[in-house]
Design a protein around this motif. Structure first.
Motif, PDB file in Angstrom:
ATOM      1  N   LEU A 111      -1.701 -13.635  37.566  1.00 20.86           N
ATOM      2  CA  LEU A 111      -1.811 -12.397  36.960  1.00 20.86           C
ATOM      3  C   LEU A 111      -2.836 -12.596  35.805  1.00 20.86           C
ATOM      4  N   PRO A 112      -3.628 -11.919  35.275  1.00 23.57           N
ATOM      5  CA  PRO A 112      -5.036 -11.949  34.365  1.00 23.57           C
ATOM      6  C   PRO A 112      -4.415 -12.372  32.991  1.00 23.57           C
ATOM      7  N   GLY A 113      -3.317 -11.722  32.518  1.00 30.32           N
ATOM      8  CA  GLY A 113      -2.415 -11.893  31.478  1.00 30.32           C
ATOM      9  C   GLY A 113      -1.854 -13.602  31.115  1.00 30.32           C
ATOM     10  N   MET A 114      -2.085 -14.226  32.237  1.00 33.65           N
ATOM     11  CA  MET A 114      -1.542 -15.707  32.208  1.00 33.65           C
ATOM     12  C   MET A 114      -2.887 -16.633  32.321  1.00 33.65           C
ATOM     13  N   ALA A 115      -4.067 -15.975  32.003  1.00 37.86           N
ATOM     14  CA  ALA A 115      -5.298 -16.884  31.755  1.00 37.86           C
ATOM     15  C   ALA A 115      -5.259 -17.713  30.504  1.00 37.86           C
ATOM     16  N   ILE A 116      -5.845 -18.789  30.752  1.00 35.37           N
ATOM     17  CA  ILE A 116      -5.951 -19.970  29.830  1.00 35.37           C
ATOM     18  C   ILE A 116      -7.041 -19.722  28.915  1.00 35.37           C
ATOM     19  N   ALA A 117      -6.888 -19.850  27.536  1.00 40.33           N
ATOM     20  CA  ALA A 117      -7.832 -19.535  26.660  1.00 40.33           C
ATOM     21  C   ALA A 117      -7.943 -21.285  25.813  1.00 40.33           C
ATOM     22  N   ALA A 118      -9.080 -21.403  25.433  1.00 42.19           N
ATOM     23  CA  ALA A 118      -9.593 -22.610  24.532  1.00 42.19           C
ATOM     24  C   ALA A 118      -8.621 -22.695  23.375  1.00 42.19           C
ATOM     25  N   LEU A 133      -9.986 -11.852  20.099  1.00 50.39           N
ATOM     26  CA  LEU A 133     -10.086 -10.152  20.147  1.00 50.39           C
ATOM     27  C   LEU A 133     -11.670  -9.907  20.011  1.00 50.39           C
ATOM     28  N   THR A 134     -12.325 -10.993  19.569  1.00 48.80           N
ATOM     29  CA  THR A 134     -13.883 -10.579  19.168  1.00 48.80           C
ATOM     30  C   THR A 134     -14.624 -11.746  19.960  1.00 48.80           C
ATOM     31  N   ALA A 135     -13.935 -13.011  20.115  1.00 54.35           N
ATOM     32  CA  ALA A 135     -14.899 -13.996  20.668  1.00 54.35           C
ATOM     33  C   ALA A 135     -14.038 -14.623  21.702  1.00 54.35           C
ATOM     34  N   PRO A 136     -13.806 -14.142  22.899  1.00 59.27           N
ATOM     35  CA  PRO A 136     -12.916 -14.654  24.002  1.00 59.27           C
ATOM     36  C   PRO A 136     -13.831 -15.950  24.370  1.00 59.27           C
ATOM     37  N   SER A 137     -12.883 -17.157  24.662  1.00 57.99           N
ATOM     38  CA  SER A 137     -13.332 -18.240  25.090  1.00 57.99           C
ATOM     39  C   SER A 137     -12.397 -18.637  26.170  1.00 57.99           C
ATOM     40  N   GLY A 138     -12.981 -18.875  27.583  1.00 57.07           N
ATOM     41  CA  GLY A 138     -11.958 -19.300  28.638  1.00 57.07           C
ATOM     42  C   GLY A 138     -12.921 -20.336  29.372  1.00 57.07           C
ATOM     43  N   THR A 139     -12.525 -20.538  30.720  1.00 57.96           N
ATOM     44  CA  THR A 139     -13.298 -21.701  31.430  1.00 57.96           C
ATOM     45  C   THR A 139     -13.819 -20.644  32.909  1.00 57.96           C
ATOM     46  N   ASP A 194     -16.358 -23.104  24.655  1.00 60.82           N
ATOM     47  CA  ASP A 194     -16.690 -23.623  23.264  1.00 60.82           C
ATOM     48  C   ASP A 194     -16.903 -25.190  23.432  1.00 60.82           C
ATOM     49  N   GLY A 195     -17.091 -25.786  24.753  1.00 61.06           N
ATOM     50  CA  GLY A 195     -17.222 -27.104  25.046  1.00 61.06           C
ATOM     51  C   GLY A 195     -15.990 -28.004  24.904  1.00 61.06           C
ATOM     52  N   SER A 196     -14.914 -27.639  24.574  1.00 61.70           N
ATOM     53  CA  SER A 196     -13.733 -28.412  24.669  1.00 61.70           C
ATOM     54  C   SER A 196     -13.169 -28.677  25.842  1.00 61.70           C
ATOM     55  N   GLU A 197     -12.469 -29.514  26.368  1.00 65.48           N
ATOM     56  CA  GLU A 197     -12.096 -30.029  27.716  1.00 65.48           C
ATOM     57  C   GLU A 197     -10.566 -29.167  28.163  1.00 65.48           C
ATOM     58  N   PHE A 198     -10.636 -28.891  29.364  1.00 67.94           N
ATOM     59  CA  PHE A 198      -9.460 -28.359  29.962  1.00 67.94           C
ATOM     60  C   PHE A 198      -8.684 -29.515  30.386  1.00 67.94           C
ATOM     61  N   VAL A 202     -19.959  -4.301  27.069  1.00 67.34           N
ATOM     62  CA  VAL A 202     -20.158  -5.751  27.092  1.00 67.34           C
ATOM     63  C   VAL A 202     -21.028  -6.626  27.944  1.00 67.34           C
ATOM     64  N   ASN A 203     -21.482  -7.571  27.108  1.00 63.62           N
ATOM     65  CA  ASN A 203     -22.701  -8.300  27.820  1.00 63.62           C
ATOM     66  C   ASN A 203     -21.984  -9.627  27.995  1.00 63.62           C
ATOM     67  N   LEU A 204     -22.400 -10.142  29.395  1.00 61.73           N
ATOM     68  CA  LEU A 204     -21.646 -11.493  29.640  1.00 61.73           C
ATOM     69  C   LEU A 204     -23.066 -12.338  30.157  1.00 61.73           C
ATOM     70  N   GLU A 205     -22.861 -13.603  29.945  1.00 61.83           N
ATOM     71  CA  GLU A 205     -24.123 -14.386  30.604  1.00 61.83           C
ATOM     72  C   GLU A 205     -23.364 -15.531  31.381  1.00 61.83           C
ATOM     73  N   LEU A 206     -24.196 -16.142  32.559  1.00 61.15           N
ATOM     74  CA  LEU A 206     -23.614 -17.362  33.411  1.00 61.15           C
ATOM     75  C   LEU A 206     -23.235 -18.329  32.372  1.00 61.15           C
ATOM     76  N   PHE A 207     -21.937 -18.880  32.434  1.00 62.28           N
ATOM     77  CA  PHE A 207     -21.747 -20.205  31.906  1.00 62.28           C
ATOM     78  C   PHE A 207     -22.524 -21.337  32.579  1.00 62.28           C
ATOM     79  N   ALA A 208     -23.416 -21.803  31.912  1.00 61.52           N
ATOM     80  CA  ALA A 208     -24.142 -23.136  32.676  1.00 61.52           C
ATOM     81  C   ALA A 208     -23.444 -24.111  32.897  1.00 61.52           C
ATOM     82  N   ASP A 209     -22.184 -24.528  32.220  1.00 64.06           N
ATOM     83  CA  ASP A 209     -21.480 -25.848  32.563  1.00 64.06           C
ATOM     84  C   ASP A 209     -20.140 -25.456  33.302  1.00 64.06           C
ATOM     85  N   TYR A 210     -20.125 -24.421  34.113  1.00 62.62           N
ATOM     86  CA  TYR A 210     -19.284 -23.717  34.983  1.00 62.62           C
ATOM     87  C   TYR A 210     -18.816 -24.871  36.152  1.00 62.62           C
TER      88      TYR A 210
END
Length: 613
Positions: free
Chosen positions: A251-258, A275-281, A124-128, A294-302
């Motif tokens: 573990l995947p359940g320890m993933a950091i969300a926005a 649940l409908t708009a997951p947002s990670g890094t 979502d553009g926010s800083e980690f 499910v459709n995914l696209e490459l994150f340009a700012d990875y």
């Protein structure tokens, strides 16, 4: 061979429907076209088709919020969208830097300091930063109890936050309880002696202060708190040393969300947006979820530009579609409707090899088991559970219905842990099973037996046929069962873990990190619901073992836990399966992992011929 069902995802849908919409949208935001993305004769006005990985899964994801997921089809997606503080080395399975680039541990094992990466952004553009990690921990700590139960590889699994210190059993509770004119067998006497010896060891440990400081949850919570001591420095505090904590943070359940995704929802789930708009890094952004596709696209700012440049043939878009039948997944691969699929079954392996498909195997790191609910009138009898264990031919099951190299299981811990089987393990013997049934005067009363439909798991690729072979074993000794098939997506797991069901059932567990507690806790934390089973001795053994560092003492503690399970038999371990994926030749490398930590950014491929032409 079972008849083939109609494909849920057709070639037209993939090439002209949801995938077409995705590829058109991606064309404007994909910076790299790569080899094979567009033909040389393509018009300059036509958008380039991004290099697209099309996979078939055995079921749709249950939850796109990793903190509320308990199935690998969900984690298959969330591992692409999110990242954890600690990652896993693809070659060794050891913990390596993830969102935390370095960490230190205090001498007493109660404080961990993490130095976080800079320059990382959420989708979502926010800083980690450290504050973002704290926000995630605060969310996990406050999860409502009904949501806690949905997670099997997250905060509660790692920190056991709502657990209380188990009470030690009394000597009287551990002694044999025999009928008036019954004499204990030599095996029963040995088991009693072992249990009483375990109790004495536990008493000495319980005499100490097991946990320090105030708990924000239960009295046995390992979590003491987390603090952003600097913008990119995080301090995590424990109430008791927890062996393998760093590994558990993968573990995947320890993933950091926005952080902005963690609020704004209803009181029952403030993070409902995930649940409908997951947002990670992670390297891939979520685009859509259309009826499980499910459709995914490459994150340009990875952030990991080195990883991107080291593999110029990574997928730029990903489509994961649910196709429950293994035979339909095979057909879709042959027709080039997909580039690959997971859960290869033993009966289609020969066809795949004969057609020059690429098969990638995973080392065994999961276990299939037969659950025995102690709330059932007959399953409550130790002799009946022993008879079932003797009746089941685990070796035949592994040889007939699982990929070559799969082994029969005598415990819930895969051989990779090096924990020896406890003495007195029950082996296949129809004669012993029949004698036990005669001793308790079983006369063919019916036991319900549940198994999942329309799904393949890496521990259970062929559910219906596995059930059929086990039913045959049971019938051979006179045990009568009533089949209860339940579709996986109709709440199979919830059903077998409810008070409404108290028979036998098939289920399994896939390990997420290389420490025994992952399997012990992952299978047994819900034992009261799933098996109708409680044990003060087992709970105390697990609590003590969890803080022991790897070594002889820990191995001995794990062996004692397995011995308790062998005596009580809430479940019968069946098979340590090898699982596999199959691909068309356009996928030249896939990063298979026993822990299923498989990032699509590491996949090497040319675009599918069906998309390139």
């Amino acid at each position: 061979m079972p008849s083939k069902q109609q494909l849920l995802v057709t070639r037209r849908l993939l090439l002209t429907g949801s995938l077409a919409a995705t590829t058109l949208a991606l064309a404007s935001c994909t910076s790299k076209t790569g080899e094979g993305v567009a033909s040389a004769s393509a018009s300059a006005s036509e958008p380039a088709i991004p290099r697209t990985l099309r996979l078939a899964a055995s079921a749709p994801p249950v939850s796109l919020d990793p903190a509320l997921a308990n199935d690998n089809e969900s984690f298959r997606i969330t591992r692409q969208v999110y990242e954890t503080l600690i990652s896993i080395d693809a070659n060794t399975g050891s913990p390596i830097a993830g969102l935390a680039e370095a960490w230190t541990q205090s001498e007493d094992g109660l404080r961990y300091t993490f130095t976080l990466r800079r320059g990382v952004r959420f989708h979502d553009g926010s800083e980690f930063n450290a504050a973002a990690v704290v926000a995630n921990f605060n969310r996990w700590v406050k999860l409502p109890k009904d949501l806690q139960l949905r997670s099997s590889q997250g905060f509660m699994h790692v920190f056991h936050h709502e657990k209380d210190i188990p009470k030690l059993p009394t000597e009287a509770e551990l002694k044999l309880k025999l009928d008036k004119d019954t004499t204990a067998t030599e095996e029963q006497q040995a088991a009693e002696t072992q249990r009483l010896a375990e109790l004495e060891k536990l008493k000495a440990i319980y005499a100490q202060d097991l946990f320090t400081g105030k708990s924000l949850g239960g009295s046995a919570s390992y979590f003491a708190g987390v603090e952003a001591t600097e913008p990119y420095v995080l301090t995590l505090k424990l109430r008791r040393p927890r062996a393998g904590l760093i590994e558990a943070l993968t573990l995947p359940g320890m993933a950091i969300a926005a952080p902005d995704s963690l609020t704004g929802g209803p009181k029952s789930n403030p993070s409902e947006a995930l649940l409908t708009a997951p947002s990670g890094t992670g390297p891939y952004k979520f685009v859509s979820n259309d009826q499980g596709t499910v459709n995914l696209e490459l994150f340009a700012d990875y952030w990991d530009k080195t990883k991107l440049s080291n593999n110029p043939n990574h997928p730029e878009a990903v489509v994961v579609s649910p196709i429950p039948s293994p035979y339909n997944r095979e057909s879709a691969l042959m027709a080039e409707e997909i580039d690959g699929f997971d859960m290869v079954s033993v009966d289609i392996m020969r066809t795949l090899v004969r057609n020059a498909k690429v098969v990638v195997q995973r080392d065994p790191f999961s276990v299939l088991y037969l659950g025995l609910d102690h709330r059932n009138e007959w399953l409550a009898k130790p002799e009946f559970r022993m008879a079932i264990t003797h009746a089941v031919n685990r070796g035949r099951l592994a040889d007939n219905l699982f990929l070559q190299g799969s082994k029969s299981a005598q415990s819930i811990l895969p051989p990779a842990f090096g924990v020896p089987e406890p003495e007195g393990t029950l082996n296949h013997s129809s004669e012993k099973a029949k004698q036990l049934l005669a001793d308790i005067e079983y006369k063919g009363e019916i036991i319900e037996f549940a198994y999942p439909l329309r799904v393949s798991r890496n521990y259970l690729p062929l559910p219906e046929r596995t059930f059929a072979q086990l039913a045959e074993d049971l019938a051979a000794v006179g045990i009568r069962i009533k089949p209860r098939p339940i579709a996986w997506t109709d709440g199979y797991v919830d059903t077998v873990r409810s008070t409404e069901f108290n028979g036998m059932h098939l289920l399994g567990f896939s390990g997420g990190y290389r420490l025994e507690d992952d399997f012990i806790s992952g299978i047994l934390d819900a034992k009261e619901h799933e098996f109708g089973y409680t044990s003060k001795l087992l709970d105390s053994q697990v609590l003590v073992a969890r803080s022991l560092p790897p070594g002889e003492e820990r191995t001995a503690a794990m062996t004692a836990i397995l011995a308790t399970l062998n005596t009580d038999l809430p479940l019968v371990p069946l098979v340590f399966p090898i699982s596999a994926l199959a691909f068309n030749p356009n996928v030249t490398y896939y990063p298979s992992s026993p822990m299923l930590n498989e990032s699509y950014l590491d996949v090497q491929m040319t675009n599918s011929p069906a998309l390139s032409s």
